[in-house]
Write a protein that holds these residues in place. Structure first.
Motif, PDB file in Angstrom:
ATOM      1  N   GLY A  78      -0.752   6.486 -15.034  1.00 55.46           N
ATOM      2  CA  GLY A  78      -2.005   7.063 -15.501  1.00 55.46           C
ATOM      3  C   GLY A  78      -2.679   7.935 -14.461  1.00 55.46           C
ATOM      4  O   GLY A  78      -2.062   8.354 -13.479  1.00 55.46           O
ATOM      5  N   PHE A  79      -3.962   8.191 -14.667  1.00 55.29           N
ATOM      6  CA  PHE A  79      -4.704   9.135 -13.845  1.00 55.29           C
ATOM      7  C   PHE A  79      -5.954   8.468 -13.283  1.00 55.29           C
ATOM      8  O   PHE A  79      -6.573   7.634 -13.936  1.00 55.29           O
ATOM      9  CB  PHE A  79      -5.085  10.358 -14.676  1.00 55.29           C
ATOM     10  N   PHE A  80      -6.326   8.885 -12.084  1.00 52.66           N
ATOM     11  CA  PHE A  80      -7.468   8.288 -11.414  1.00 52.66           C
ATOM     12  C   PHE A  80      -8.474   9.358 -11.029  1.00 52.66           C
ATOM     13  O   PHE A  80      -8.167  10.546 -10.989  1.00 52.66           O
ATOM     14  CB  PHE A  80      -7.004   7.504 -10.188  1.00 52.66           C
ATOM     15  N   ILE A  81      -9.702   8.915 -10.721  1.00 50.04           N
ATOM     16  CA  ILE A  81     -10.831   9.817 -10.534  1.00 50.04           C
ATOM     17  C   ILE A  81     -11.208   9.873  -9.061  1.00 50.04           C
ATOM     18  O   ILE A  81     -11.193   8.860  -8.365  1.00 50.04           O
ATOM     19  CB  ILE A  81     -12.037   9.337 -11.375  1.00 50.04           C
ATOM     20  N   ASP A  82     -11.552  11.055  -8.578  1.00 54.60           N
ATOM     21  CA  ASP A  82     -11.983  11.223  -7.191  1.00 54.60           C
ATOM     22  C   ASP A  82     -13.241  10.398  -6.919  1.00 54.60           C
ATOM     23  O   ASP A  82     -14.196  10.431  -7.710  1.00 54.60           O
ATOM     24  CB  ASP A  82     -12.277  12.695  -6.896  1.00 54.60           C
ATOM     25  N   GLY A  83     -13.249   9.677  -5.804  1.00 53.30           N
ATOM     26  CA  GLY A  83     -14.397   8.862  -5.444  1.00 53.30           C
ATOM     27  C   GLY A  83     -14.531   7.609  -6.269  1.00 53.30           C
ATOM     28  O   GLY A  83     -15.623   7.034  -6.355  1.00 53.30           O
ATOM     29  N   GLU A  84     -13.438   7.150  -6.865  1.00 51.06           N
ATOM     30  CA  GLU A  84     -13.506   6.016  -7.790  1.00 51.06           C
ATOM     31  C   GLU A  84     -13.710   4.678  -7.088  1.00 51.06           C
ATOM     32  O   GLU A  84     -14.279   3.757  -7.656  1.00 51.06           O
ATOM     33  CB  GLU A  84     -12.218   5.968  -8.619  1.00 51.06           C
ATOM     34  N   PHE A  85     -13.264   4.564  -5.840  1.00 55.46           N
ATOM     35  CA  PHE A  85     -13.333   3.288  -5.156  1.00 55.46           C
ATOM     36  C   PHE A  85     -14.447   3.300  -4.116  1.00 55.46           C
ATOM     37  O   PHE A  85     -14.454   4.136  -3.218  1.00 55.46           O
ATOM     38  CB  PHE A  85     -12.000   2.976  -4.472  1.00 55.46           C
ATOM     39  N   PRO A  86     -15.396   2.352  -4.199  1.00 58.67           N
ATOM     40  CA  PRO A  86     -16.537   2.353  -3.271  1.00 58.67           C
ATOM     41  C   PRO A  86     -16.158   1.988  -1.838  1.00 58.67           C
ATOM     42  O   PRO A  86     -16.908   2.282  -0.921  1.00 58.67           O
ATOM     43  CB  PRO A  86     -17.470   1.294  -3.858  1.00 58.67           C
ATOM     44  N   GLU A  87     -15.008   1.365  -1.632  1.00 58.77           N
ATOM     45  CA  GLU A  87     -14.590   0.991  -0.274  1.00 58.77           C
ATOM     46  C   GLU A  87     -13.669   2.017   0.365  1.00 58.77           C
ATOM     47  O   GLU A  87     -13.053   1.757   1.403  1.00 58.77           O
ATOM     48  CB  GLU A  87     -13.907  -0.375  -0.293  1.00 58.77           C
ATOM     49  N   GLY A  88     -13.510   3.177  -0.266  1.00 61.08           N
ATOM     50  CA  GLY A  88     -12.690   4.215   0.331  1.00 61.08           C
ATOM     51  C   GLY A  88     -11.317   4.325  -0.286  1.00 61.08           C
ATOM     52  O   GLY A  88     -10.895   3.485  -1.078  1.00 61.08           O
ATOM     53  N   LEU A  89     -10.601   5.359   0.120  1.00 59.28           N
ATOM     54  CA  LEU A  89      -9.295   5.672  -0.451  1.00 59.28           C
ATOM     55  C   LEU A  89      -8.189   4.963   0.321  1.00 59.28           C
ATOM     56  O   LEU A  89      -8.071   5.107   1.534  1.00 59.28           O
ATOM     57  CB  LEU A  89      -9.071   7.187  -0.390  1.00 59.28           C
ATOM     58  N   VAL A  90      -7.358   4.172  -0.400  1.00 62.70           N
ATOM     59  CA  VAL A  90      -6.224   3.492   0.216  1.00 62.70           C
ATOM     60  C   VAL A  90      -5.001   4.383   0.093  1.00 62.70           C
ATOM     61  O   VAL A  90      -4.689   4.889  -0.977  1.00 62.70           O
ATOM     62  CB  VAL A  90      -5.951   2.136  -0.464  1.00 62.70           C
ATOM     63  N   LEU A  91      -4.283   4.567   1.205  1.00 60.34           N
ATOM     64  CA  LEU A  91      -3.108   5.433   1.191  1.00 60.34           C
ATOM     65  C   LEU A  91      -1.841   4.613   1.375  1.00 60.34           C
ATOM     66  O   LEU A  91      -1.261   4.126   0.428  1.00 60.34           O
ATOM     67  CB  LEU A  91      -3.249   6.507   2.269  1.00 60.34           C
ATOM     68  N   THR A  92      -1.398   4.414   2.620  1.00 64.76           N
ATOM     69  CA  THR A  92      -0.134   3.712   2.848  1.00 64.76           C
ATOM     70  C   THR A  92      -0.273   2.224   2.551  1.00 64.76           C
ATOM     71  O   THR A  92      -1.333   1.648   2.724  1.00 64.76           O
ATOM     72  CB  THR A  92       0.316   3.901   4.307  1.00 64.76           C
ATOM     73  N   PRO A  93       0.810   1.561   2.098  1.00 65.11           N
ATOM     74  CA  PRO A  93       0.703   0.170   1.648  1.00 65.11           C
ATOM     75  C   PRO A  93       0.713  -0.842   2.772  1.00 65.11           C
ATOM     76  O   PRO A  93       1.334  -0.643   3.806  1.00 65.11           O
ATOM     77  CB  PRO A  93       1.964   0.006   0.787  1.00 65.11           C
ATOM     78  N   ALA A  94      -0.003  -1.955   2.561  1.00 61.84           N
ATOM     79  CA  ALA A  94       0.067  -3.090   3.473  1.00 61.84           C
ATOM     80  C   ALA A  94       1.249  -3.940   3.032  1.00 61.84           C
ATOM     81  O   ALA A  94       1.111  -4.910   2.308  1.00 61.84           O
ATOM     82  CB  ALA A  94      -1.227  -3.894   3.419  1.00 61.84           C
ATOM     83  N   TYR A  95       2.411  -3.566   3.450  1.00 65.24           N
ATOM     84  CA  TYR A  95       3.632  -4.160   2.888  1.00 65.24           C
ATOM     85  C   TYR A  95       3.999  -5.473   3.565  1.00 65.24           C
ATOM     86  O   TYR A  95       4.199  -6.492   2.917  1.00 65.24           O
ATOM     87  CB  TYR A  95       4.783  -3.166   3.027  1.00 65.24           C
ATOM     88  N   VAL A  96       4.093  -5.494   4.883  1.00 70.88           N
ATOM     89  CA  VAL A  96       4.522  -6.695   5.592  1.00 70.88           C
ATOM     90  C   VAL A  96       3.569  -7.848   5.341  1.00 70.88           C
ATOM     91  O   VAL A  96       3.980  -8.976   5.092  1.00 70.88           O
ATOM     92  CB  VAL A  96       4.641  -6.414   7.105  1.00 70.88           C
ATOM     93  N   SER A  97       2.261  -7.579   5.411  1.00 65.95           N
ATOM     94  CA  SER A  97       1.271  -8.643   5.291  1.00 65.95           C
ATOM     95  C   SER A  97       1.063  -9.107   3.860  1.00 65.95           C
ATOM     96  O   SER A  97       0.369 -10.083   3.625  1.00 65.95           O
ATOM     97  CB  SER A  97      -0.062  -8.179   5.876  1.00 65.95           C
ATOM     98  N   THR A  98       1.634  -8.414   2.882  1.00 64.88           N
ATOM     99  CA  THR A  98       1.468  -8.852   1.495  1.00 64.88           C
ATOM    100  C   THR A  98       2.787  -9.274   0.884  1.00 64.88           C
ATOM    101  O   THR A  98       3.003 -10.447   0.601  1.00 64.88           O
ATOM    102  CB  THR A  98       0.835  -7.738   0.644  1.00 64.88           C
TER     103      THR A  98
END
Length: 379
Positions: free
Chosen positions: A309-329
């Motif tokens: 699907g599609f997402f909106i600019d400024g949609e997340f109040p805690e900021g934009l997440v880019l690279t994944p937290a892979y090892v810790s999750t």
């Protein structure tokens, strides 16, 4: 602190040298396989068929999402995994077809010129910025989705979050698939060809072009990964104090990230082409195709390839997440508990909150479904 730095460094290495190459392997091989089998002697017909196939599959993904979600049963984990992975493969195939078809027709009827490339870039960027949809240009290594257990793995989010069952939802679906997707492609095409034409003028050697694009892409993305958390904090601050500035800041960040991703993709794509030069293209492409999707599926990242699907600019109040937290999750948490982990996506609150700037977009009625999608999406 030392453990976090070690995990973060491992994440970055995995993203740049394992996860992202697998995504490019899938895209490159799928594109090449379609070139081999789908009307190879007729570019117009081949491109048109690819577009038609993609529209049909993406349209069905929107229409059938509720029925597919209803088929998911918590007590049937094996069936759920099989069905969701098949869905990821089919929708990923549709996306590649869509890009390939439009790209081929643009090459056929508009050619590849510096002026045309600039117009593609300007048109794509301006259209997405005006609709507050520019963040949809993000792609690996700049955006990831994890294969986690959500109750609605087939939910496809439309841009304007219209209520399902209404005529507005149909218009929203058509607009999202036909217009927003095309503008994203124009943006990528403009950046890709601008870089390609510039390098061709500066460097005549293919190997040097690959070295420059792949090397610069990796170096710049590494810098982006290091500065991601300060950028997120600034974005969160702007959301509280100056929401409009958050959108502007994130659009600039996404533009830079997207251009870095284009450099990375072009370098790795051309490197793969050079490495396979002289080999049996038919068999080799199928092997790379299997390696790309199979590797991502084993690593539980196959949803990155699918159409979510599609997402909106400024949609997340805690900021934009880019690279994944892979090892810790993923590596430290079981699949069953990953969805409820308080550490998922670095901060779950970032993914579970949906806000809009100036209340221009109304959240959907089925907010629970959207939250589950966002919980599993690193974008």
């Amino acid at each position: 602190m030392a453990t976090f730095i070690t995990e973060r460094a491992t994440d970055i290495v995995l993203v740049l040298f394992l996860f992202s190459p697998l995504v490019i392997c899938y895209w490159s091989s799928t594109w090449a396989i379609l070139d081999i089998y789908l009307f190879p002697s007729n570019q117009t017909t081949s491109g048109s068929v690819s577009i038609t196939v993609s529209i049909i599959i993406m349209g069905m993904a929107f229409v059938m999402q509720s029925r597919l979600n209803d088929c998911m049963r918590p007590d049937q984990p094996v069936k759920n995994v099989i069905v969701t992975r098949i869905y990821s493969y089919v929708t990923a195939f549709a996306i590649v077809n869509n890009w390939r078809g439009i790209w081929m027709l643009l090459d056929r009827y508009t050619g590849v010129t510096m002026i045309g490339t600039c117009w593609n870039l300007i048109g794509g960027v301006m259209g997405l910025v005006l609709m507050r949809a520019y963040r949809n240009t993000l792609a690996p290594p700049g955006a990831w989705s994890l294969d986690v257990n959500t109750g609605t793995p087939f939910t496809v989010v439309t841009l304007f979050r219209s209520e399902r069952g209404s005529i507005l939802h149909v218009v929203d679906v058509v607009f999202s698939v036909m217009v927003v997707s095309s503008l994203v492609l124009l943006t990528w095409r403009g950046k890709w060809q601008l870089l390609q034409l510039s390098l061709t003028l500066a460097l005549n050697n293919d190997l040097w072009q690959v070295a420059v694009t792949a090397g610069a892409g990796n170096a710049l993305l590494l810098l982006l990964c290091i500065t991601e958390f300060p950028a997120r904090k600034l974005s969160a601050y702007l959301n509280r104090e100056r929401p409009i500035l958050q959108v502007v800041f994130e659009d600039v960040l996404v533009f830079i990230t997207c251009y870095m991703s284009v450099m990375y993709w072009q370098g790795m794509w051309d490197l793969l082409r050079l490495l396979l030069k002289g080999s049996d293209s038919n068999l080799t492409q199928w092997l790379i195709h299997i390696l790309g999707f199979g590797g991502l599926m084993v690593l539980r990242l196959s949803r990155t390839l699918q159409f979510s699907g599609f997402f909106i600019d400024g949609e997340f109040p805690e900021g934009l997440v880019l690279t994944p937290a892979y090892v810790s999750t993923l590596l430290m948490t079981s699949s069953h508990n990953l969805k409820n982990s308080t550490d998922t996506c670095h901060e779950k609150s970032n993914m579970a909150s949906v806000t809009t700037v100036g209340a221009e977009v109304t959240p959907p009625d089925n907010m629970d479904s959207l939250v589950e999608v966002l919980e599993s999406t690193h974008m």
